[in-house]
Scaffold this active site. Sequence first.
Site, PDB file in Angstrom:
ATOM      1  N   LYS A  13     -18.545  94.028 -13.957  1.00 55.57           N
ATOM      2  CA  LYS A  13     -19.401  95.090 -13.944  1.00 55.57           C
ATOM      3  C   LYS A  13     -18.902  95.920 -15.287  1.00 55.57           C
ATOM      4  O   LYS A  13     -17.824  96.544 -15.186  1.00 55.57           O
ATOM      5  CB  LYS A  13     -19.542  95.559 -12.705  1.00 55.57           C
ATOM      6  CG  LYS A  13     -20.738  96.568 -12.435  1.00 55.57           C
ATOM      7  CD  LYS A  13     -20.694  97.022 -10.840  1.00 55.57           C
ATOM      8  CE  LYS A  13     -22.175  97.553 -10.557  1.00 55.57           C
ATOM      9  NZ  LYS A  13     -21.978  98.111  -8.959  1.00 55.57           N
TER      10      LYS A  13
ATOM     11  N   ASP B 201     -23.685 102.100   4.651  1.00 59.02           N
ATOM     12  CA  ASP B 201     -22.343 102.474   3.764  1.00 59.02           C
ATOM     13  C   ASP B 201     -21.274 103.308   4.818  1.00 59.02           C
ATOM     14  O   ASP B 201     -20.164 102.944   4.739  1.00 59.02           O
ATOM     15  CB  ASP B 201     -22.448 103.444   2.844  1.00 59.02           C
ATOM     16  CG  ASP B 201     -23.197 102.534   1.602  1.00 59.02           C
ATOM     17  OD1 ASP B 201     -23.199 101.427   1.667  1.00 59.02           O
ATOM     18  OD2 ASP B 201     -23.624 103.311   0.492  1.00 59.02           O
TER      19      ASP B 201
ATOM     20  N   TYR C  21     -25.730  99.626 -15.224  1.00 57.82           N
ATOM     21  CA  TYR C  21     -24.591  98.561 -15.217  1.00 57.82           C
ATOM     22  C   TYR C  21     -25.082  97.338 -15.605  1.00 57.82           C
ATOM     23  O   TYR C  21     -26.063  96.946 -15.422  1.00 57.82           O
ATOM     24  CB  TYR C  21     -23.803  98.592 -13.702  1.00 57.82           C
ATOM     25  CG  TYR C  21     -24.604  98.749 -12.668  1.00 57.82           C
ATOM     26  CD1 TYR C  21     -25.080  97.399 -11.988  1.00 57.82           C
ATOM     27  CD2 TYR C  21     -25.241  99.807 -12.013  1.00 57.82           C
ATOM     28  CE1 TYR C  21     -25.724  97.346 -10.906  1.00 57.82           C
ATOM     29  CE2 TYR C  21     -25.967  99.615 -10.877  1.00 57.82           C
ATOM     30  CZ  TYR C  21     -26.188  98.524 -10.331  1.00 57.82           C
ATOM     31  OH  TYR C  21     -27.018  98.561  -9.103  1.00 57.82           O
TER      32      TYR C  21
ATOM     33  N   HIS D  62     -18.335  99.076  -2.522  1.00 54.72           N
ATOM     34  CA  HIS D  62     -18.737  97.897  -2.603  1.00 54.72           C
ATOM     35  C   HIS D  62     -17.990  97.117  -3.781  1.00 54.72           C
ATOM     36  O   HIS D  62     -17.867  97.800  -4.677  1.00 54.72           O
ATOM     37  CB  HIS D  62     -20.235  97.637  -2.787  1.00 54.72           C
ATOM     38  CG  HIS D  62     -21.175  98.538  -2.138  1.00 54.72           C
ATOM     39  ND1 HIS D  62     -22.398  99.100  -2.713  1.00 54.72           N
ATOM     40  CD2 HIS D  62     -21.187  98.992  -0.817  1.00 54.72           C
ATOM     41  CE1 HIS D  62     -22.928  99.786  -1.709  1.00 54.72           C
ATOM     42  NE2 HIS D  62     -22.141  99.678  -0.667  1.00 54.72           N
TER      43      HIS D  62
END
Length: 469
Positions: A77, A173, A134, A71
Site C-alpha cells: 500500500k 475497530d 492509497y 488493519h
Amino acid sequence: MGMEFQKKLAATETPIPGMLLFDLPVYGDNRGWFKENWQREKMMALGLPDFSPVQNNISYNDKAGTTRGIHAEPWDKFVSVATGRIFGAWVDLREGPTFGSVFTAELDAGKAIFIPRGVANSYQTLEDNTSYVYLVNDHWSADAEYTFVNLADETVGISWPIPLEEAELSEKDMAHPRLAGVTPMAAKKTLVLGADGQLGKALRSAYAGDPSVEFADRSSFDLLDPASFGSRNWRKYSTIINAAAFTAVDAAETEEGRQAAWALNVTAVAELSRIAVAHGLVMVQVSSDYVFDGSRPSHDETEGPSPLGVYAQTKAAGDAVVSVVPRHYIIRTSWVIGDGPNFVRTMASLAEKGVSPAVVNDQIGRLTFSEDLAAGIKHLLDVGAPFGTYNLTNDGEPRSWADVAADVFELSGRPRGNVTGVSTAEYFRGKEAAPRPSNSVLDLAKINGTGFRPELADTRLKGYLQNSK
C-alpha cells in the site's frame, strides 16, 4: 501548521523493514499547490519496490479525530494525503523477529508512506475535511485475509494526538484483539514445481522446515493440464520456481518427443509466465547449456542463444518467454547430478560391475550438483539479487565426459585406463541422437558477484560417491 513547499524527493527507512517514508516535492503559489503524488521511476531509484498498483482508493473524513484501524492487509500500500493532515500508526504483524514493531508519523500533502503487506496501518485525522489516498497492488476481494490489532493495545502503546475516548471510532475497530492474541500474517508462499526431480529433491532439502515453501510434483500440479493453473489462489504466492522440464534430449528428436518437449518446456512455461506477470510474482526458470551451440570456449550471460536440437530449441524458447516477466531469474546450468538416475551413478555402477565403457571425450563442461544448484537459487532469492539470467554450475577445471567417467572409476577403486575416450561422432555412429554443444563451460563471474561461490566439482564428486555407497 503550514506545509513546506519545494522539498526534494527523499526516502527514509523506518524501524519496520520494507516500510519507507517519503518527502514529496510540493509546488505552491497563490492559487494552491501541485505535487507528483507517486512517481514510479524516481521513487524506485530511492528504494521503492516496483509494487505495480492496480487500485486507487480515497478515504474522506468529515471531522478531526476520525480514527481507523489498526488493519494489516494482504497487499502492499502507498498512502498519501490529498487534503488536511493525519497521524499514522503502523504495527508490524508479519511473522518474524520484527512482529509488534511500531512506527508513527504525521503526514500532510508533502509526505507519503509505503507499507508492505502484513504491516497494520491506522490513521487519525488532525483536521476537518481530511482526505487520504492509497494505491494497492491487488484488487479488493471478499475472501481477502486481514489481521488486526486493537487501537488501545497497551503493548503497542500508541500515543494518539487525540485521545481515543474523544475520537470518532467504529465499534468493530475497538473490538480487535490485543497484540498477544494476534495471529501473525504468514509470508506469501514460494511454489516449487517438479518437486520430485533431482533439483526438486535438492530444493526440498534446501528449504526443509520452511512452511512458506510449497512443493508440487506432477500428481499435485500437472503442467500439461490447463486445470492445474486455475487450481491455486495466486494471491497467496510470491514466487514460482519451475524445476520441471522435458529433458530427454534424444527423445525430443522424435515426433512424439518433439510435441512433449514443446508442451512442457514452452507452452507450460508461457502459462506460468502469464500468471507471474498478472500477479507480480518472481519467476525462476531453470535453463540449460544446450541453448548454446558450444562454439565458444565459455559462455557468459550476454551471449545470445544458438540452439542445435529440438530440446535445445525448446529451452531457448522458454528462456525468451520468461525474459518478459519483469521479476525473473533464468538459471543456466549444465550436467546436473543429484538424487536420481544420472551419468555419475551409471559410471559408478559400471565400475562396480567391472565394465570398461567407451565415453565421449570431445564434449567439455562442468558438473552441477543439485545441492549447489538449489543453494544458488535460494541465495539469489534470499539476497534479492538483480533480476535476469545467471549461469550456475560447480566450479573448477572443465572436464570431458570421459574425464568425469575416469574420475568416477578412480574414486571407485578402478583404474582410470578402464575408460576409453571416443569422439561424439564415433559414439553415436548408427544411432538416432540429438546434436550436442561441444563446449558447455559456463562463466560464473556474474553469480560470484552476488556473493555465491559454488563448491569445486571435484570436491562434490568425492562426497557424492561416498554418500552413494
